[in-house]
Write a protein that holds these residues in place. Structure first.
Motif, PDB file in Angstrom:
ATOM      1  N   SER A   1       1.036  -1.466   0.176  1.00 41.80           N
ATOM      2  CA  SER A   1       0.132  -0.283  -0.210  1.00 41.80           C
ATOM      3  C   SER A   1       1.091   1.529  -0.052  1.00 41.80           C
ATOM      4  N   ASN A   2       1.659   1.107   0.415  1.00 36.72           N
ATOM      5  CA  ASN A   2       2.748   2.020   0.216  1.00 36.72           C
ATOM      6  C   ASN A   2       4.276   2.065  -0.734  1.00 36.72           C
ATOM      7  N   LEU A   3       3.927   2.081  -1.904  1.00 34.47           N
ATOM      8  CA  LEU A   3       4.920   1.688  -3.510  1.00 34.47           C
ATOM      9  C   LEU A   3       4.847   3.001  -4.085  1.00 34.47           C
ATOM     10  N   THR A   4       6.426   3.529  -5.326  1.00 34.11           N
ATOM     11  CA  THR A   4       6.098   4.777  -6.157  1.00 34.11           C
ATOM     12  C   THR A   4       6.041   3.320  -7.022  1.00 34.11           C
ATOM     13  N   GLN A   5       5.260   3.355  -8.131  1.00 36.77           N
ATOM     14  CA  GLN A   5       5.802   3.084  -9.188  1.00 36.77           C
ATOM     15  C   GLN A   5       7.223   4.014 -10.263  1.00 36.77           C
ATOM     16  N   ILE A   6       7.963   2.475 -10.857  1.00 37.47           N
ATOM     17  CA  ILE A   6       9.526   3.023 -11.882  1.00 37.47           C
ATOM     18  C   ILE A   6       8.819   2.931 -13.005  1.00 37.47           C
ATOM     19  N   ALA A   7       8.681   2.329 -13.045  1.00 36.90           N
ATOM     20  CA  ALA A   7       7.886   1.412 -14.665  1.00 36.90           C
ATOM     21  C   ALA A   7       7.111   1.231 -14.425  1.00 36.90           C
ATOM     22  N   ALA A   8       5.782   1.246 -16.231  1.00 37.88           N
ATOM     23  CA  ALA A   8       4.621  -0.115 -15.939  1.00 37.88           C
ATOM     24  C   ALA A   8       4.504   0.201 -17.806  1.00 37.88           C
ATOM     25  N   ASN A   9       4.012  -0.679 -18.066  1.00 39.10           N
ATOM     26  CA  ASN A   9       3.640  -0.576 -19.068  1.00 39.10           C
ATOM     27  C   ASN A   9       2.444  -1.892 -19.435  1.00 39.10           C
ATOM     28  N   ASP A  10       1.308  -1.437 -20.654  1.00 43.08           N
ATOM     29  CA  ASP A  10      -0.052  -2.561 -20.928  1.00 43.08           C
ATOM     30  C   ASP A  10       0.498  -3.181 -22.153  1.00 43.08           C
ATOM     31  N   ASP A  11       0.629  -3.117 -23.482  1.00 34.87           N
ATOM     32  CA  ASP A  11       0.599  -3.605 -24.476  1.00 34.87           C
ATOM     33  C   ASP A  11       2.010  -2.811 -25.739  1.00 34.87           C
ATOM     34  N   ASN A  12       3.139  -3.743 -25.282  1.00 35.66           N
ATOM     35  CA  ASN A  12       4.340  -2.955 -25.757  1.00 35.66           C
ATOM     36  C   ASN A  12       4.396  -3.035 -27.861  1.00 35.66           C
ATOM     37  N   GLY A  13       3.396  -2.414 -27.895  1.00 34.60           N
ATOM     38  CA  GLY A  13       3.107  -2.146 -28.952  1.00 34.60           C
ATOM     39  C   GLY A  13       2.122  -2.559 -30.097  1.00 34.60           C
ATOM     40  N   PRO A  14       1.670  -1.686 -31.016  1.00 34.40           N
ATOM     41  CA  PRO A  14      -0.245  -2.113 -31.752  1.00 34.40           C
ATOM     42  C   PRO A  14       0.399  -3.900 -32.276  1.00 34.40           C
TER      43      PRO A  14
END
Length: 605
Positions: free
Chosen positions: A530-543
């Motif tokens: 419950s106490n996190l810092t986002q460093i990187a995130a991704n859903d889809d890596n391209g079309p």
């Protein structure tokens, strides 16, 4: 007493011969300039950390019997289930000459992950030349040991013995049953192969037949015979029955010298429990392939997947078949497996095993440098390289690789543990034998606080998020509107990559390519879910790409929490997590990175 006469007298000399043509592959041509040569030399010899090996499946223990002796051939057969391994030594002399033995090892016996020996198994009626330990299998608390030279009815009819973990006391592994064929004949060598699954055992012979036994056939725990299996086109000399596998209601039997596809091309046969009637175990499919030799030398089965080894042509191969491929209940060929460094005479496919999404294939005649016949084994995973691609993830070799060890003659895999036999390894005596335990990267946890720590080098991890729950205080990942079925790994690196740490900051590349559902991926730092810092995130890596990829500069010593979830609440399945440390240097380092790509040491990101 005449079973496989060559095994009655232990051969102390190693006289195998073969001819190999080795070729040198040139990865770089026309390199100019002393600076590039010096730089390349430093790359190759100054830092092994620069070579991107998939370090999944690391050796954690070498197993040797407490009473090891010359010529025991410990490791000729191996099996593993849960935290227990069984190793056969069918030429052990402790009871009588070549009477044989098998050994039980448990993961935490003697300490955490110590894989200590807990029991030596021998037959209650052991005699000279029984060959007890020629084959082994394990399920739950039961161990099965084949003894091909037992003379219950006449010479070498064979037998299989069942041991129960708690028979005679806690962890006593006492004998509870001796199995023999109802129509035993001379030189049947019943017990040549054995496999067990879901209270059903299949036992092979060297005389063109195999037998099905069930736990409660004839009474509770009676382990009675229910069916003799014979190929629909049986012919003498096919070697039907010398390899067997089973998965609940389906069995497979190899016949490596069957000649439908050519002389000694081989075949394998699929039988199903209720084909032709209740408990009839009728044949439903004959498997063959083209351009193979000794197809069926070894077979294994797990769920709806079968693997068949063919070790006789062009270095050998193994083949993955899957139920419902090419039609309902059709066992169609899914993939041909070949070692990444295949060479003639390796005998890749001599041994095979499969569990879940992992297959392992032995190549006992593989050379390692100047060590001939040292042997190797290769691990493949279902979704490496794409859905159902069954890509190679690791080549296994022994930590003390040696001449003529025959590492890979036997293999077993279950639950992230692989066991590989090397029955002519010499640590405990000439050809005393050994077995090696390997462990894969830990699967993820649905609980943040229980997330396993990944090895810090280039790696492939796997798992799934099926039925995974979320936690109070957990936020959505990569904007997916969840969380839905998230799972976690932890990763950290104590120091930056050797040599390049002075040239720039390293980057961690993480992706889910090879997963079989629409993923989201996020990386965090922080103390609690419950106490996190986002460093990187991704859903889809391209079309058109449903898998995910992130990269970021990391700090040495910092723990990074890696979360994988589905894009929606219905997106669950098998996860492949790839991660790689990539140097992010200045001008000199850019040249290094380029050379690494040219060499094939580092993959393209």
């Amino acid at each position: 007493m005449n079973f496989l006469q060559q095994t009655k007298t232990k051969t102390k000399t190693k006289t195998k011969t073969k001819t190999k043509t080795k070729t040198m592959k040139s990865y770089i041509t026309n390199l100019r300039g002393k600076s590039i040569v010096i730089l390349l030399t430093c790359l190759l010899f100054c830092s092994t950390n620069l070579i991107a090996d998939t370090n999944v499946w690391e050796e954690i223990k070498k197993l040797i019997a407490f009473d090891t002796d010359d010529g025991d051939w410990f490791g000729y057969s191996v099996a593993v289930a849960g935290d227990v391994a069984v190793i056969g030594a069918y030429l052990n002399d402790s009871s009588f000459k070549n009477a044989g033995a098998a050994y039980i090892f448990e993961r935490n016996a003697g300490g955490d992950n110590a894989w200590g020996q807990v029991k030596k198994l021998t037959a209650s009626d052991a005699q000279l030349g029984d060959g007890f330990g020629r084959s082994v299998a394990i399920e739950g608390n039961l161990a099965f040991v084949g003894a091909i030279g037992v003379d219950t009815y006449t010479n070498d009819t064979g037998a299989v013995y069942i041991f129960d973990r708690n028979e005679g006391g806690s962890n006593a592994w006492g004998e509870i049953k001796k199995l023999t064929a109802s129509d035993a004949q001379v030189y049947d060598s019943f017990g040549q192969a054995v496999a067990v699954g879901d209270d059903v055992a299949i036992i092979g012979t060297s005389n063109e037949k195999a037998y099905i036994f069930e736990r409660n056939q004839g009474g509770v725990n009676a382990w009675g015979e229910v069916k003799k299996l014979i190929a629909s086109d049986a012919d003498a000399g096919d070697w039907f029955g010398r390899s067997v596998g089973i998965a609940v209601d389906v069995a497979i039997v190899g016949a490596k010298l069957e000649s439908t596809g050519g002389e000694d091309a081989g075949s394998a046969y699929i039988f199903e429990r209720n084909e032709g009637g209740i408990n009839i175990w009728g044949e439903i499919k004959k498997l063959t392939v083209t351009n193979a030799q000794y197809f069926g030398v070894d077979v294994a089965m797990a769920g709806d997947v079968a693997i068949v080894g063919a070790d006789g042509a062009n270095g050998g191969a193994a083949y993955i078949f899957e139920r419902n491929t090419g039609g309902e209940n059709n066992w169609g060929e899914m993939k041909k497996l070949i070692a990444s460094d295949s060479e003639m005479f390796d005998q890749f496919g001599n041994s095979v095993a499969v569990a879940g999404n992992v297959a392992i294939v032995g190549a006992p005649f593989k050379d390692y440098g100047v060590e001939t016949f040292a042997g190797a084994a290769y691990v493949f995973e279902r979704n490496i390289g794409g859905a159902n691609a069954w890509g190679q993830v690791k080549k296994l070799i022994a930590s003390n690789v040696g001449n003529s060890d025959m590492f890979g003659n036997s293999v077993a895999v279950a639950g992230g543990i692989a066991v590989v036999g090397a029955y002519q390894e010499d640590t405990g005596g000439s050809q005393a034998g050994a077995a090696y335990v390997f462990e894969s990267a830990a699967p993820p946890s649905e609980m943040f606080d229980n997330a396993p720590s990944l090895p810090d080098d280039t790696e492939i991890a796997s798992g799934n998020n099926i039925d995974a729950a979320t936690e109070p205080g957990e936020s959505e990942h990569a904007g997916n509107g969840g969380p839905y079925h998230s799972v976690w790994w932890d990763w950290s690196k104590s120091t930056n990559t050797l040599l390049l740490e002075t040239l720039g900051n390293d980057i961690l590349l993480v992706d889910t390519h090879g997963s079989d559902f629409d993923t989201v991926l996020a990386v965090y730092t922080g103390p609690t879910v419950s106490n996190l810092t986002q460093i990187a995130a991704n859903d889809d890596n391209g079309p058109g790409i449903e898998t995910s990829e992130v990269y970021f500069q990391f700090n040495s010593g910092e723990t990074y929490h890696i979360a994988v979830d589905g894009k929606t609440s219905i997106d669950t399945g098998n996860i492949v997590l790839n991660y790689e440390v990539i140097p992010e240097p200045g001008a000199i380092g850019a040249v290094i990175s380029y050379l690494l790509l040219v060499l094939g040491i580092r993959r393209h990101s």
